[in-house]
Scaffold this active site. Sequence first.
Site, mmCIF file in Angstrom:
data_model
loop_
_atom_site.group_PDB
_atom_site.id
_atom_site.type_symbol
_atom_site.label_atom_id
_atom_site.label_comp_id
_atom_site.label_asym_id
_atom_site.label_seq_id
_atom_site.Cartn_x
_atom_site.Cartn_y
_atom_site.Cartn_z
ATOM 1 N N TYR A 145 63.007 32.969 11.143
ATOM 2 C CA TYR A 145 61.955 32.647 12.107
ATOM 3 C C TYR A 145 60.736 33.564 11.933
ATOM 4 C CZ TYR A 145 65.440 29.830 14.620
ATOM 5 O OH TYR A 145 66.387 28.902 14.963
ATOM 6 N N LYS A 194 76.740 33.585 6.281
ATOM 7 C CA LYS A 194 76.942 32.519 5.285
ATOM 8 C C LYS A 194 76.958 33.197 3.917
ATOM 9 C CE LYS A 194 77.121 28.100 4.144
ATOM 10 N NZ LYS A 194 78.402 27.388 4.284
ATOM 11 N N ASP A 226 79.477 27.937 9.366
ATOM 12 C CA ASP A 226 79.920 26.542 9.545
ATOM 13 C C ASP A 226 81.309 26.500 10.165
ATOM 14 O OD1 ASP A 226 80.475 27.775 7.153
ATOM 15 O OD2 ASP A 226 80.266 25.998 5.903
ATOM 16 N N ASP A 250 70.894 31.225 17.339
ATOM 17 C CA ASP A 250 70.159 30.226 18.124
ATOM 18 C C ASP A 250 71.014 28.955 18.240
ATOM 19 O OD1 ASP A 250 68.197 28.814 19.378
ATOM 20 O OD2 ASP A 250 66.816 28.729 17.684
ATOM 21 N N ASP A 254 73.568 27.521 21.621
ATOM 22 C CA ASP A 254 73.396 26.226 22.299
ATOM 23 C C ASP A 254 74.726 25.475 22.322
ATOM 24 O OD1 ASP A 254 70.719 26.673 22.704
ATOM 25 O OD2 ASP A 254 70.098 24.690 22.018
#
Length: 366
Positions: A145, A194, A226, A250, A254
């Site tokens: 970001y 990852k 994942d 992020d 959620d």
Amino acid sequence: MKAMNKKIAVIRGDGIGPEIINQTLNILDKIAEKYGHVFSYSDVDMGGIAIDRWGEPLPDKMLDICKESDSVLLGAVGGEKWNSVPGHLRPEKGLLKLRAGMGAYSNNRPAKIWPQLASASPLRKEIVDKGIDFIIVRELIGGVYFGEHRSETVNGTRYASDLMIYSEKEIERICRIGFETARKRRKTLCSVEKSNVLDSSRLWKKVVHEIASDYPDVMLSDMLVDNCAMQIVKDPSQFDVIVTENMFGDILSDEASMITGSIGMIPSSSLGDGTKGVYEPIHGSAPDIAGRDLANPIGTILSAAMMLKYSFGMIDEADSIENAVSDYLDAGYRTADIMPRTDEERKNCIFVGCSECGKLIADLIK
Ligand code: NAD
């Protein structure tokens, strides 16, 4: 605790932001009255409203008000109206500037199911019954970001790239927060990355293991992002504290919010090295329900409780708010987002809007 004076920068923002913040300020006023504190609020324009008024999502003079305050309480920003403005002027850029300007690199998002809302979880009962109570510690001011964003057209073909970059220092400081958080809980830390694909994740994994010896009492495990997304819905009871980088955090937070019933219930804190923080619900500006008195303000109300606890050291005051929320749920009050799905369960619930919800919780503060 002796009476205190605290300056709070208040960002209402866009969409449902003003509705949920107004209810939360009423509750803070009630706490101030009960405990003899003085909370003074300074309005800060950020997001779409700041673009309309000032031409940019967070003018420096607005950021200065936040920096001069004891903490920041934020609703949400963004909306369709500003979706076509250039990338560097988007409402969300205000958020990134605020977090970076406040040095708030550590975002703490609890995923805990309220027993009263167990039936609102989309997960099967036997999974929910095993318990959902974990925290996601998300790195907030680094990674993709904040890396370089580029768009270009080469030989008639459009390209875009976003750079995911982390220094070992950035990784170390957030992972230490992860270990410290785990220490205060069930002493189990899961580092999520990852590393089978990304160099930034391989550095992440190295650094978290290098510092693990400073926390021999905490059990560290690694998980690919994942797999983590899968495990959160398969068996969330396995998690105590998850530490991860900005974008993974992020997305996972959620997902974690949904399994607890509603995104409208989850608060968050963002802190740096001092006690000043940014406190906000984890949801966005919910344009689909804005202005209709339908929003659930509890995520914001609980964010204010976190502010009292973590930035102002007001433990009893924070507990008062949390107990009032619990009493409100016990009494069967529900905004639309947490209404049970079956008619049978709905029989015992009372539908309320955003303003009624805030008023009821304020009245329940004892
Ligand atoms: P959202 O979180 O705003 O909404 C997702 C869904 O959840 C919607 O159906 C919405 O009605 C519902 N919802 C969210 N909060 C709720 C609440 N308190 N009570 C009841 N229902 C609630 O996400 P989105 O729709 O992807 O984004 C909308 C806008 O918000 C976009 O402009 C986005 O960029 C922005 N956004 C802002 C923030 C922030 O300010 N921190 C975070 C995420 C998204």
